[in-house]
Every structure is written in structure tokens, then in C-alpha cells.
Design a protein around this motif. Structure first.
Motif, short mmCIF file in Angstrom:
data_model
loop_
_atom_site.label_atom_id
_atom_site.label_comp_id
_atom_site.label_asym_id
_atom_site.label_seq_id
_atom_site.Cartn_x
_atom_site.Cartn_y
_atom_site.Cartn_z
N ILE A 56 0.82 -1.21 0.00
CA ILE A 56 0.00 0.00 0.00
C ILE A 56 0.86 1.27 0.00
O ILE A 56 0.51 2.26 -0.65
N THR A 57 1.99 1.24 0.68
CA THR A 57 2.83 2.45 0.72
C THR A 57 3.70 2.58 -0.53
O THR A 57 3.96 3.70 -0.98
N ALA A 58 4.12 1.46 -1.09
CA ALA A 58 5.05 1.53 -2.22
C ALA A 58 4.35 1.69 -3.56
O ALA A 58 4.90 2.30 -4.48
N PHE A 59 3.13 1.16 -3.70
CA PHE A 59 2.49 1.17 -4.99
C PHE A 59 2.19 2.57 -5.50
O PHE A 59 2.34 2.85 -6.69
N GLY A 135 -2.16 -3.72 -2.95
CA GLY A 135 -1.51 -2.46 -3.27
C GLY A 135 -2.19 -1.76 -4.44
O GLY A 135 -2.41 -0.54 -4.43
N THR A 136 -2.54 -2.53 -5.45
CA THR A 136 -3.23 -1.98 -6.62
C THR A 136 -4.62 -1.46 -6.26
O THR A 136 -5.00 -0.35 -6.63
N ILE A 137 -5.38 -2.27 -5.52
CA ILE A 137 -6.73 -1.86 -5.14
C ILE A 137 -6.70 -0.60 -4.28
O ILE A 137 -7.57 0.27 -4.40
N SER A 138 -5.69 -0.47 -3.43
CA SER A 138 -5.61 0.69 -2.53
C SER A 138 -5.45 2.00 -3.29
O SER A 138 -5.83 3.07 -2.79
N THR A 139 -4.92 1.94 -4.51
CA THR A 139 -4.74 3.17 -5.29
C THR A 139 -6.07 3.76 -5.73
O THR A 139 -6.13 4.90 -6.19
#
Length: 202
Positions: A56-59, A135-139
Motif C-alpha cells: 500500500i505504501t510503495a504502490f 496495493g493496486t486496489i488501494s490506489t
């Protein structure tokens, strides 16, 4: 904190983690044996929390530098989920597996944790689920990533501890092959729903 985003993170975390794989089967076995259950559940949940945090932080940072990466990973993730769902459906239609508790002498805590961590950190599906997919969904929730992260992490802790400590009540159920077929069917449906969500951006 955006509660609706928290619930989305919780739901996505649960639907991704529920699939029966090597890690979950190991937790189930430890729960059935009553062997180092707390340590195993904690190791799995903390590992997931670390990987979810990285995703989540890196994406967002990576996407800012490489705008094409996020949609590429979105479509790749959706393709994998469609394939995984099809595999689960096939298993639901053909499987005759049953859950059998391991027998034998208790294994030391260090050996148990080493096995647990290997099943977690050496499994490429774990990275796909936590780092890539979550990570993708969090964007899709700019400014509310913390709420999504909290929901996903809550899902991991709740799932692993419920799985580990609830395993004793699951043993009679999973002695029946039909229970595995129902579970695999549910997994197939949830994987496809997530894939559609990724493709539509919904």
C-alpha cells in the motif's frame, strides 16, 4: 478514518486470504493439533501486515514514477484471479480431498515457526495477494489508504486467529469432501468478483 474504505479493505483482505493454500493448511493443521497455535497465527498475521504495508505504501510511489505500472498490474492481477477462480471451480467439481490432522509427536517452537515463515515468505501467491493486488486496489482510494490498510490488516489478524483456534470445530466438517467442494466454489466466485472489480475500477 473512512469507515466504508475500512470495510472494503477488510472485505478484500478476507476474500484474498480465505483460499486454502499451503500456509492456511498449515495453520489449520496446527490448530487441529493444538500445537503452538498462538505463535503460528501471530507469525502469519504479522507477516501479512508487513507485506500489506509494503504494497500500500510503495504502490503509489511506484505508480507516480511509472504510470503504466498500475494498469499493467491491474490487468495482470485480474487475469490471474480469473485463472485462479477457474482452478478453484474445477477443484469444486472434481475434488475428493479431505482435511486430515497431522499425527505424531509435537514439533519444537523454532522448527514450527521456521516452517510457518517459509510457507509464508517463499510463497509467490502471498506477494501477489498482499503487495500487488491489495496495493493496486488501494490506489483507488486516494487519501484513504490508511483506512484500507487498517481493514486489510484487521482481516489478516482476525482470519488467522479464527482459523487457528477455530480449527477444532472444523475437523468434523472438513472430514467430508463436500465441504471442500463448497469452499472451493465460494473461493472461485469471490476471485472472479475481485477480478471484475479490478477491470472496471469499481
Amino acid at each position: 478514518m473512512d469507515f466504508s474504505v475500512y470495510i472494503t479493505g477488510l472485505t478484500m483482505g478476507l476474500t484474498l486470504i480465505v483460499a486454502i493454500g499451503a500456509q492456511n493448511a498449515f495453520v489449520l493443521r496446527q490448530g487441529l493439533r493444538g500445537d503452538h497455535v498462538f505463535a503460528v497465527c501471530l507469525a502469519c498475521a504479522v507477516s501479512d501486515a508487513i507485506l500489506i504495508t509494503v504494497g500500500i505504501t510503495a504502490f503509489r510511489q511506484i505508480s507516480a514514477v511509472m504510470p503504466a505500472l498500475e494498469p499493467a498490474m491491474r490487468y495482470a492481477g485480474a487475469a490471474f484471479l480469473f485463472w485462479y477462480g477457474a482452478k478453484s471451480l474445477q477443484s469444486a467439481l472434481r475434488s475428493s480431498h479431505v482435511l486430515v490432522a497431522a499425527s505424531g509427536n509435537a514439533v519444537s517452537l523454532s522448527t514450527t515457526l521456521a516452517t510457518c515463515l517459509a510457507l509464508t515468505w517463499l510463497n509467490p501467491h502471498v506477494y501477489l495477494d498482499t503487495v500487488v493486488l491489495l496495493g493496486t486496489i488501494s490506489t483507488q482510494f486516494p487519501g484513504a489508504e490508511t483506512a484500507f490498510w487498517a481493514g486489510a490488516v484487521t482481516a489478516s489478524f482476525a482470519f488467522f486467529f479464527c482459523l487457528g483456534y477455530g480449527a477444532r470445530w472444523l475437523r468434523p466438517i472438513f472430514a467430508n469432501p463436500a465441504a471442500w467442494r463448497v469452499l472451493e466454489g465460494v473461493i472461485a466466485l469471490t476471485m472472479w468478483l475481485i477480478a471484475i472489480k479490478l477491470l472496471t475500477g469499481g
